[in-house]
Design a protein around this motif. Structure first.
Motif, PDB file in Angstrom:
ATOM      1  N   ALA A   1     -32.911  23.149  -9.943  1.00  0.00           N
ATOM      2  CA  ALA A   1     -32.947  24.441 -10.635  1.00  0.00           C
ATOM      3  C   ALA A   1     -31.660  24.662 -11.425  1.00  0.00           C
ATOM      4  O   ALA A   1     -30.554  24.579 -10.868  1.00  0.00           O
ATOM      5  N   ARG A   2     -31.807  24.977 -12.702  1.00  0.00           N
ATOM      6  CA  ARG A   2     -30.647  25.116 -13.584  1.00  0.00           C
ATOM      7  C   ARG A   2     -30.843  26.296 -14.540  1.00  0.00           C
ATOM      8  O   ARG A   2     -31.949  26.786 -14.746  1.00  0.00           O
ATOM      9  N   TRP A   3     -29.716  26.708 -15.131  1.00  0.00           N
ATOM     10  CA  TRP A   3     -29.747  27.703 -16.189  1.00  0.00           C
ATOM     11  C   TRP A   3     -28.554  27.475 -17.122  1.00  0.00           C
ATOM     12  O   TRP A   3     -27.454  27.216 -16.643  1.00  0.00           O
ATOM     13  N   PRO A   4     -28.807  27.534 -18.435  1.00  0.00           N
ATOM     14  CA  PRO A   4     -30.097  27.680 -19.111  1.00  0.00           C
ATOM     15  C   PRO A   4     -30.989  26.456 -18.889  1.00  0.00           C
ATOM     16  O   PRO A   4     -30.502  25.367 -18.586  1.00  0.00           O
ATOM     17  N   ASN A   5     -32.289  26.664 -19.090  1.00  0.00           N
ATOM     18  CA  ASN A   5     -33.233  25.593 -18.800  1.00  0.00           C
ATOM     19  C   ASN A   5     -33.141  24.426 -19.771  1.00  0.00           C
ATOM     20  O   ASN A   5     -33.290  23.267 -19.364  1.00  0.00           O
ATOM     21  N   HIS A   6     -32.902  24.716 -21.054  1.00  0.00           N
ATOM     22  CA  HIS A   6     -32.972  23.648 -22.057  1.00  0.00           C
ATOM     23  C   HIS A   6     -31.722  23.538 -22.924  1.00  0.00           C
ATOM     24  O   HIS A   6     -31.585  22.573 -23.674  1.00  0.00           O
TER      25      HIS A   6
ATOM     26  N   PRO B   1     -14.635  24.037 -27.725  1.00  0.00           N
ATOM     27  CA  PRO B   1     -14.848  24.786 -26.491  1.00  0.00           C
ATOM     28  C   PRO B   1     -15.813  24.060 -25.559  1.00  0.00           C
ATOM     29  O   PRO B   1     -16.701  23.319 -26.004  1.00  0.00           O
ATOM     30  N   GLY B   2     -15.615  24.261 -24.261  1.00  0.00           N
ATOM     31  CA  GLY B   2     -16.451  23.605 -23.274  1.00  0.00           C
ATOM     32  C   GLY B   2     -17.903  24.023 -23.377  1.00  0.00           C
ATOM     33  O   GLY B   2     -18.225  25.149 -23.783  1.00  0.00           O
ATOM     34  N   GLN B   3     -18.797  23.125 -23.004  1.00  0.00           N
ATOM     35  CA  GLN B   3     -20.225  23.383 -22.960  1.00  0.00           C
ATOM     36  C   GLN B   3     -20.773  22.873 -21.641  1.00  0.00           C
ATOM     37  O   GLN B   3     -20.423  21.777 -21.194  1.00  0.00           O
ATOM     38  N   PHE B   4     -21.672  23.655 -21.040  1.00  0.00           N
ATOM     39  CA  PHE B   4     -22.128  23.319 -19.690  1.00  0.00           C
ATOM     40  C   PHE B   4     -23.393  24.102 -19.362  1.00  0.00           C
ATOM     41  O   PHE B   4     -23.840  24.965 -20.127  1.00  0.00           O
ATOM     42  N   TYR B   5     -23.962  23.795 -18.166  1.00  0.00           N
ATOM     43  CA  TYR B   5     -25.020  24.622 -17.595  1.00  0.00           C
ATOM     44  C   TYR B   5     -24.764  24.764 -16.099  1.00  0.00           C
ATOM     45  O   TYR B   5     -24.011  23.971 -15.498  1.00  0.00           O
ATOM     46  N   PHE B   6     -25.356  25.770 -15.506  1.00  0.00           N
ATOM     47  CA  PHE B   6     -25.294  25.958 -14.061  1.00  0.00           C
ATOM     48  C   PHE B   6     -26.464  25.219 -13.402  1.00  0.00           C
ATOM     49  O   PHE B   6     -27.558  25.127 -13.972  1.00  0.00           O
TER      50      PHE B   6
ATOM     51  N   ARG C   1     -38.999  27.652 -13.490  1.00  0.00           N
ATOM     52  CA  ARG C   1     -39.766  26.787 -14.382  1.00  0.00           C
ATOM     53  C   ARG C   1     -40.535  25.770 -13.555  1.00  0.00           C
ATOM     54  O   ARG C   1     -39.998  25.192 -12.604  1.00  0.00           O
ATOM     55  N   PRO C   2     -41.820  25.522 -13.850  1.00  0.00           N
ATOM     56  CA  PRO C   2     -42.569  24.495 -13.122  1.00  0.00           C
ATOM     57  C   PRO C   2     -41.839  23.161 -13.144  1.00  0.00           C
ATOM     58  O   PRO C   2     -41.361  22.712 -14.186  1.00  0.00           O
ATOM     59  N   GLY C   3     -41.751  22.551 -11.982  1.00  0.00           N
ATOM     60  CA  GLY C   3     -41.039  21.283 -11.858  1.00  0.00           C
ATOM     61  C   GLY C   3     -39.617  21.420 -11.368  1.00  0.00           C
ATOM     62  O   GLY C   3     -38.967  20.412 -11.058  1.00  0.00           O
ATOM     63  N   GLU C   4     -39.105  22.638 -11.242  1.00  0.00           N
ATOM     64  CA  GLU C   4     -37.757  22.839 -10.703  1.00  0.00           C
ATOM     65  C   GLU C   4     -37.819  22.981  -9.183  1.00  0.00           C
ATOM     66  O   GLU C   4     -38.811  23.462  -8.628  1.00  0.00           O
ATOM     67  N   TYR C   5     -36.720  22.575  -8.532  1.00  0.00           N
ATOM     68  CA  TYR C   5     -36.643  22.715  -7.080  1.00  0.00           C
ATOM     69  C   TYR C   5     -35.223  23.083  -6.673  1.00  0.00           C
ATOM     70  O   TYR C   5     -34.263  22.930  -7.435  1.00  0.00           O
ATOM     71  N   HIS C   6     -35.114  23.565  -5.443  1.00  0.00           N
ATOM     72  CA  HIS C   6     -33.816  23.944  -4.880  1.00  0.00           C
ATOM     73  C   HIS C   6     -33.786  23.478  -3.438  1.00  0.00           C
ATOM     74  O   HIS C   6     -34.735  23.731  -2.673  1.00  0.00           O
ATOM     75  N   ILE C   7     -32.706  22.787  -3.049  1.00  0.00           N
ATOM     76  CA  ILE C   7     -32.549  22.332  -1.662  1.00  0.00           C
ATOM     77  C   ILE C   7     -31.581  23.254  -0.944  1.00  0.00           C
ATOM     78  O   ILE C   7     -30.440  23.435  -1.380  1.00  0.00           O
ATOM     79  N   ASP C   8     -32.056  23.833   0.142  1.00  0.00           N
ATOM     80  CA  ASP C   8     -31.241  24.673   1.021  1.00  0.00           C
ATOM     81  C   ASP C   8     -30.973  23.873   2.286  1.00  0.00           C
ATOM     82  O   ASP C   8     -31.761  23.892   3.226  1.00  0.00           O
ATOM     83  N   SER C   9     -29.857  23.122   2.293  1.00  0.00           N
ATOM     84  CA  SER C   9     -29.553  22.254   3.433  1.00  0.00           C
ATOM     85  C   SER C   9     -29.320  23.058   4.708  1.00  0.00           C
ATOM     86  O   SER C   9     -29.749  22.661   5.792  1.00  0.00           O
TER      87      SER C   9
END
Length: 449
Positions: free
Chosen positions: A179-184, A276-281, A290-298
């Motif tokens: 799971a990320r943001w921004p998506n694209h 300037p720096g460019q990145f995503y979270f 978004r369909p296809g995204e996942y998040h692992i909660d260890s």
């Protein structure tokens, strides 16, 4: 009667031997449906790689061969070939795929019945509206919770504290998106409040400061202030010079959405004001939209997933996690070994590690869907032919060997290899083929996105 008995014993012993171009070879057969108490013949194969190598090792035969029947072999631990398994010059230990489709898999298939709706109100409240009622979860218990892994610091010249990649979700051969943001797209750093420590700063405590504190910067949104656990989010991108790709943890989010990092950047934040720096979270539960995204909660022992649209009842049967934390095949300290016709997949680190060896050949092997290097080599006289390295997160091949001071050749060679879609986990300084030392030969290889 005694002569007849002697002839019978002799015939039984010879039944375990197969004639090859190099002479008589003891051959042990392996199959996914085998039995480790069996004789190890083609009709009565063994099942476990470790047991098969042990059988060959104990035989004392000079020319040994392990023939592996087609099928998928789930690997709970690596296949390890050590000095005790070494062959002889001209008579190598051979590990051979006995036909197409011999797969050593580090994947863990997920039981389709294990998926369930997200019913925990505390978790559901953090999901974006698009995911509520659609996201599903898969729970893990006991030691499996720890094996899910976690994100860690990595990037250009900042790998000292990196850990093995976390388990990653695939539907068949397709890797899903953390799971990320921004998506694209990517965000841009709009201002720097504190450049933070740099890697090569001098003075007492500089090294500890680099790993213990980070700089802070501004972006044109306060979106991160709405995340419940911003200290578990990560940034993925470029904050220094163009080549200094970095993955760093967010330490905190301040007023107006200012981001403070947990660790320093190699050259500090924004050393080049014109770039300037460019990145995503990423790894942010609140951004699973978004369909296809996942998040692992260890900590909670769960995987939360937004299933693909229009695939009701089908994706569950294809869901699997990369699971094995070590390279699937490790050849270490051995001499005179030949590996042919294997497919390797699903590792959370590399595919094949060949360390401190001499006279090893790897022919017609494929390595796919591993988070690290497809093949890493050190030693002498390692010959690789027809390798396919595809969709691996690191390099295609790392070749190390030879003596630069004496100009003594490593004897390593790559020929007829193909490299496709590499470097998706490690995006800085991960070549399709990296050479260290002298005397490596590379020819007739193909590189593609």
């Amino acid at each position: 009667m005694k002569p007849a008995f002697a002839i019978t014993v002799c015939l039984v012993a010879l039944a375990a031997l197969a004639f090859s171009a190099g002479g008589w070879a003891l051959t042990v057969h392996l199959a996914p449906t085998g039995d480790d108490a069996a004789a190890g013949t083609r009709d009565r194969p063994l099942r476990d790689f470790g047991r098969a190598l042990e059988r060959l090792r104990e035989s004392g035969e000079p020319h040994r061969e392990l023939r592996v029947a087609p099928g998928v072999y789930p690997m709970s631990e690596p296949l390890r070939v050590t000095a005790a398994d070494s062959g002889r010059a001209g008579r190598p230990l051979r590990i051979v795929g006995d036909g197409a489709g011999v797969v050593l898999s580090g994947f863990r298939d997920l039981d389709p019945r294990g998926w369930e709706p997200v019913t925990d109100e505390a978790v559901s409240a953090r999901l974006p509206p698009a995911a509520r009622g659609r996201a599903v979860q898969y729970r893990f218990a006991g030691s499996d919770r720890l094996r899910l892994g976690r994100m860690s610091r990595r990037g250009f010249d900042a790998d000292e504290h990196r850990e093995v990649a976390p388990a990653m979700l695939y539907l068949g051969p397709v890797r899903m998106q953390i799971a990320r943001w921004p998506n694209h797209t990517e965000l841009e750093v709009t201002g720097v409040r504190d450049r933070g420590p740099t890697r090569y700063a001098e003075g007492e405590g500089a090294w500890a400061a680099f790993w213990g504190t980070g700089g802070s910067f501004e972006i044109a949104t306060d979106r991160a202030t709405g995340w419940r656990e911003p200290g578990k989010a990560w940034v993925n991108g470029r904050f220094g010079y163009d080549w200094e790709w970095s993955v760093n943890r967010v330490e905190g989010v301040g007023p107006g959405g200012a981001i403070t990092l947990a660790h320093g950047e190699v050259s500090g934040l924004a050393p080049d004001s014109a770039r300037p720096g460019q990145f995503y979270f990423e790894a942010v539960l609140e951004e699973l939209d978004r369909p296809g995204e996942y998040h692992i909660d260890s900590e909670g022992g769960r995987l939360i997933f937004m299933p693909p649209e229009g695939d009701a009842g089908g994706w569950e049967r294809r869901a699997r996690l990369s699971w094995l934390e070590d390279p699937l095949l490790i050849i270490e300290g051995a001499e005179h070994v030949a590996v042919e016709g294997l497919a390797i997949e699903g590792g959370r680190s590399g595919g094949i590690a060949v360390r401190d060896v001499r006279d090893v050949s790897i022919e017609g092997v494929s390595v796919r869907h591993c988070a690290g290097d497809a093949l890493a080599v050190s030693g002498r006289e390692v010959r690789v032919g027809g390798l396919l390295a595809e969709s691996c997160g690191g390099r295609g091949v790392l070749l190390e060997g030879g003596d630069p001071a004496a100009l003594r050749s490593s004897g390593h060679s790559l020929r007829g290899c193909r490299f496709v879609g590499l470097g998706w986990w490690d995006r800085a300084w991960r070549a399709g083929v990296e050479l260290r030392g002298v005397g490596h030969e590379i020819r007739d290889c193909e590189f593609a996105e």
